[in-house]
Design an enzyme around this catalytic site. Structure first.
Site, PDB file in Angstrom:
ATOM      1  N   HIS A 157       3.884   1.544   2.509  1.00  0.00           N
ATOM      2  CA  HIS A 157       5.134   0.841   2.166  1.00  0.00           C
ATOM      3  C   HIS A 157       5.897   1.622   1.098  1.00  0.00           C
ATOM      4  CE1 HIS A 157       2.291  -2.664   3.093  1.00  0.00           C
ATOM      5  NE2 HIS A 157       3.073  -2.540   4.160  1.00  0.00           N
ATOM      6  N   LYS A 211      -3.524  -2.141   5.928  1.00  0.00           N
ATOM      7  CA  LYS A 211      -4.394  -3.140   5.323  1.00  0.00           C
ATOM      8  C   LYS A 211      -5.212  -3.840   6.405  1.00  0.00           C
ATOM      9  CE  LYS A 211      -4.389  -4.522   1.565  1.00  0.00           C
ATOM     10  NZ  LYS A 211      -4.640  -4.334   0.143  1.00  0.00           N
ATOM     11  N   LYS A 225      -2.985   5.415  11.608  1.00  0.00           N
ATOM     12  CA  LYS A 225      -2.047   4.816  10.665  1.00  0.00           C
ATOM     13  C   LYS A 225      -2.822   4.029   9.610  1.00  0.00           C
ATOM     14  CE  LYS A 225       1.708   1.451  10.464  1.00  0.00           C
ATOM     15  NZ  LYS A 225       1.662   0.018  10.707  1.00  0.00           N
ATOM     16  N   HIS A 245       0.860  -1.186   0.000  1.00  0.00           N
ATOM     17  CA  HIS A 245       0.000   0.000   0.000  1.00  0.00           C
ATOM     18  C   HIS A 245       0.893   1.232   0.000  1.00  0.00           C
ATOM     19  CE1 HIS A 245       0.762   0.632   4.246  1.00  0.00           C
ATOM     20  NE2 HIS A 245       0.164  -0.488   4.612  1.00  0.00           N
ATOM     21  N   CYS A 283       1.474  -9.974  19.259  1.00  0.00           N
ATOM     22  CA  CYS A 283       0.594  -9.517  18.184  1.00  0.00           C
ATOM     23  C   CYS A 283       1.129 -10.077  16.874  1.00  0.00           C
ATOM     24  CB  CYS A 283       0.533  -7.988  18.114  1.00  0.00           C
ATOM     25  SG  CYS A 283      -0.320  -7.415  16.613  1.00  0.00           S
ATOM     26  N   CYS A 319       1.922  -7.465  14.130  1.00  0.00           N
ATOM     27  CA  CYS A 319       3.232  -6.803  14.317  1.00  0.00           C
ATOM     28  C   CYS A 319       4.357  -7.834  14.327  1.00  0.00           C
ATOM     29  CB  CYS A 319       3.337  -6.094  15.666  1.00  0.00           C
ATOM     30  SG  CYS A 319       2.204  -4.763  15.975  1.00  0.00           S
ATOM     31  N   CYS A 327      -3.383  -4.622  21.059  1.00  0.00           N
ATOM     32  CA  CYS A 327      -2.103  -4.211  20.478  1.00  0.00           C
ATOM     33  C   CYS A 327      -2.120  -2.698  20.280  1.00  0.00           C
ATOM     34  CB  CYS A 327      -1.903  -4.921  19.136  1.00  0.00           C
ATOM     35  SG  CYS A 327      -0.708  -4.062  18.080  1.00  0.00           S
ATOM     36  N   HIS A 376      -2.118  -2.007  16.216  1.00  0.00           N
ATOM     37  CA  HIS A 376      -3.239  -2.458  15.391  1.00  0.00           C
ATOM     38  C   HIS A 376      -4.588  -2.353  16.087  1.00  0.00           C
ATOM     39  CE1 HIS A 376       0.240  -4.271  13.336  1.00  0.00           C
ATOM     40  NE2 HIS A 376      -0.468  -4.007  12.266  1.00  0.00           N
TER      41      HIS A 376
HETATM   42  N1  MSP Z   1       8.702  -6.934   7.979  1.00  0.00           N
HETATM   43  C1  MSP Z   1       8.774  -5.851   8.888  1.00  0.00           C
HETATM   44  C2  MSP Z   1      10.056  -5.070   8.711  1.00  0.00           C
HETATM   45  C3  MSP Z   1      11.304  -5.857   8.877  1.00  0.00           C
HETATM   46  S1  MSP Z   1      12.727  -4.906   8.591  1.00  0.00           S
HETATM   47  C4  MSP Z   1      13.960  -5.883   9.061  1.00  0.00           C
HETATM   48  C5  MSP Z   1       7.591  -4.924   8.692  1.00  0.00           C
HETATM   49  N2  MSP Z   1       6.992  -5.003   7.514  1.00  0.00           N
HETATM   50  S2  MSP Z   1       5.688  -4.200   7.093  1.00  0.00           S
HETATM   51  O1  MSP Z   1       5.435  -4.596   5.748  1.00  0.00           O
HETATM   52  O2  MSP Z   1       4.654  -4.416   8.037  1.00  0.00           O
HETATM   53  O3  MSP Z   1       6.002  -2.683   7.197  1.00  0.00           O
HETATM   54  C6  MSP Z   1       7.104  -2.140   6.587  1.00  0.00           C
HETATM   55  C7  MSP Z   1       7.179  -0.651   6.717  1.00  0.00           C
HETATM   56  O4  MSP Z   1       6.026  -0.019   6.197  1.00  0.00           O
HETATM   57  C8  MSP Z   1       7.361  -0.134   8.135  1.00  0.00           C
HETATM   58  O5  MSP Z   1       8.458   0.769   8.148  1.00  0.00           O
HETATM   59  C9  MSP Z   1       6.111   0.624   8.403  1.00  0.00           C
HETATM   60  O6  MSP Z   1       6.340   1.740   9.214  1.00  0.00           O
HETATM   61  C10 MSP Z   1       5.742   1.068   7.010  1.00  0.00           C
HETATM   62  N3  MSP Z   1       4.352   1.436   6.977  1.00  0.00           N
HETATM   63  C11 MSP Z   1       3.269   0.617   7.105  1.00  0.00           C
HETATM   64  N4  MSP Z   1       2.162   1.401   7.157  1.00  0.00           N
HETATM   65  C12 MSP Z   1       2.514   2.705   7.086  1.00  0.00           C
HETATM   66  C13 MSP Z   1       1.835   3.914   6.995  1.00  0.00           C
HETATM   67  N5  MSP Z   1       0.531   3.975   7.075  1.00  0.00           N
HETATM   68  N6  MSP Z   1       2.566   5.036   6.801  1.00  0.00           N
HETATM   69  C14 MSP Z   1       3.920   5.016   6.617  1.00  0.00           C
HETATM   70  N7  MSP Z   1       4.591   3.895   6.703  1.00  0.00           N
HETATM   71  C15 MSP Z   1       3.937   2.748   7.092  1.00  0.00           C
HETATM   72  O7  MSP Z   1       7.279  -4.170   9.577  1.00  0.00           O
END
Ligand code: MSP
Length: 506
Positions: A22, A297, A294, A19, A127, A130, A144, A147
């Site tokens: 990411h 998904k 935040k 999304h 969680c 997370c 959590c 979430h």
């Molecule tokens: N797999 C772990 C990271 C491991 S790194 C060794 C993880 N993955 S994630 O897919 O859930 O999230 C990855 C990144 O996306 C995180 O830095 C998270 O902050 C970012 N984001 C997820 N949702 C977000 C927003 N709504 N806004 C900005 N960034 C966000 O965590």
């Protein structure tokens, strides 16, 4: 000589498609990398996917697939988005690759052999969204804190990493380094507060999970997904003796603020325990918010990048998020603000400047960039200051500040065109004045194309080719090519299509 530059994004869970949250981190890392390449720095950009753990295991099950088949099927959906967003990573690591699994096994074995890992019993909240263990005290209304969902209770025999041993080193050495290894400063204060409150040893294995890397000395357990995932930043470089590792480590890690502790507490401690230099910088950015929360998904508020790319294209997408939200702060995305920025900044300021200047060179000089008769002193000095502001911002990962610096040139050039009024100079037959005005305006376009190329690679290529400059844009280097005066007279410009056609809203 500037240091080599190694930047990483978090590796993303492949339980779902990307999304815009990411994509936010990945775009930022790409812009930073392209900027460093522009400065001639030896640069390396790593991203990838986090493929083990309970969350992925369960999603695969729900979809009736084996975990490996599931993760393999997700990869194209991530890579397609990175392609569309013009992400120019140097390497893409998947944690299911042998190069990762083998090096992780060696790393944890070393920690075990030296007594930093021991067997214990864990009881507490977990969680799955997370993939994180929580303390009771961290839950909000028993949910959590990220979430806002029910947590699971885990009671199992786990291996523990002796994190508490490293609290003193973190507080009295690592966090005190200058420049600060944790930024922005609110985030540094947050981790200092957390560690000062007392660090506990942490679980580093899971007995109830199968989808993971087995603990080498006790394969009934798999390594807790975070403990292995963090290591991607070194396994991808060929730790311990790969050439890339020797050249590029330590890294700049871009992360969202929700995963700060993993990166700024656990990860440096693990590295220090193993005798490896800790990260150079962990920069935690804010969240993209939807309705003040935040975007995610899990909460069904995720927006797929394609939805915005279809309407705005990659350049405007990249520009919008980095310009609109100060890197480090939370920010709200809205369709209206994206349209407004697109029309005001891209279609008007930059796009119109380019089309006007190129059109005037076409009609007054048959499309040939004229030799200037004099130097537009004020404009040249504004441009010089703007380049410095731009570099200061980009070097500090202050993308909005950096872009704003570059925009000083665009704004100044627009004012300059209005003030010099080339159409009047043409009427009055002032060929020398006209030549200076148009050469200087085109020089601003040249500088804008260079400075903005990390942010909007395609549009800047287009502008560059419209300017008819013989040298490739990709070969331009700061500081030399950012100095006033680099535009050759005598080259032929082309009017071409509008860089950013206006978006009409109903
Ligand atoms: N797999 C772990 C990271 C491991 S790194 C060794 C993880 N993955 S994630 O897919 O859930 O999230 C990855 C990144 O996306 C995180 O830095 C998270 O902050 C970012 N984001 C997820 N949702 C977000 C927003 N709504 N806004 C900005 N960034 C966000 O965590």
């Amino acid at each position: 000589m500037r240091d080599p530059f190694y930047i990483t994004t978090p590796i993303y869970y492949v339980n779902d498609v990307p999304h815009i949250g990411h994509a936010y981190t990945t775009v930022a890392a790409d812009v930073a990398t392209r900027y460093h390449r522009l400065c001639g720095d030896d640069s390396y950009f790593l991203t990838g996917t986090d493929e083990h753990g309970q969350k992925v295991e369960r999603t695969a099950q729900e979809n009736g697939k084996e975990p490996q088949a599931w993760v393999d099927s997700m990869i194209p959906q991530w890579q397609q988005v990175w392609d569309r967003l013009e992400i120019s990573f140097d390497d893409f690591i998947r944690t299911t690759e042998p190069r990762h699994k083998d090096r992780v096994a060696k790393f944890v074995q070393q920690l075990y052999d030296q007594g930093d890992i021991y067997l214990g019993r864990y009881e507490g909240p977990y969680c799955v969204a997370c993939e994180a263990f929580y303390l009771e005290s961290e839950l909000i209304d028993s949910l959590c804190p990220i979430h806002k969902r029910a947590v699971e209770r885990v009671t199992e025999e786990n291996y523990f990493f002796a994190l508490s041993k490293y609290a003193d080193w973190l507080l009295n050495d690592y966090y005190k380094r200058d420049p600060s290894p944790v930024q922005p400063v609110e985030r540094l204060n947050e981790v200092i507060g957390f560690v000062s409150g007392g660090l506990q040893d942490i679980s580093m294995s899971r007995a109830a999970v199968e989808w993971g890397i087995p603990i080498p000395w006790d394969p009934k357990h798999v390594i807790y997904v975070w403990i292995e995932a963090l290591q991607n930043y070194i396994t991808a470089l060929g730790y311990p003796d790969g050439e890339q590792f020797k050249k590029f480590w330590p890294a700049v890690h871009l992360v969202g603020k929700d995963i700060l502790r993993f990166h700024a507490v656990i990860w440096p401690a693990m590295l220090h325990a193993a005798g490896v230099e800790p990260p150079k910088l962990i920069f935690a950015h804010g969240w993209l918010l939807v309705g003040g929360e935040k975007m995610s998904k899990t909460k069904l508020t995720g927006i797929h990048p394609d939805q915005l790319l279809d309407a705005f294209g990659a350049d405007a997408y990249r520009y919008y998020f980095l310009r609109e939200i100060a890197f480090g702060q939370d920010g709200s995305f809205s369709w209206e603000s994206m349209v407004a920025r697109y029309n005001a900044d891209l279609a008007n300021d930059l796009g119109n400047l380019a089309s006007r200047v190129l059109a005037m060179i076409t009609s007054y000089f048959d499309g040939i960039v004229p030799e200037p008769a004099g130097r537009a002193e004020a404009l040249a000095s504004t441009a010089e200051t703007a380049v410095a502001t731009y570099r200061k911002g980009m070097d500090a990962l202050d993308f909005a500040g950096g872009i704003n610096g570059a925009w000083e040139i665009v704004r100044a050039a627009n004012r300059y065109v209005v003030e010099t009024a080339p159409w009047e100079l043409n009427k009055s037959g002032d060929k020398a004045g006209l030549a200076t005005a148009l050469w200087s305006s085109a020089e601003c376009l040249r500088l804008s194309a260079i400075l903005l190329s990390p942010v909007m690679p395609d549009a800047c290529e287009k502008l560059w080719s419209q300017l008819g400059i013989g040298r490739p844009l990709a070969d331009q280097r700061l500081p030399n090519d950012g100095a006033w005066g680099g535009l050759d007279a005598g080259v032929r410009v082309t009017k071409g299509e509008a860089l950013f056609p206006r978006i009409e809203t109903k």
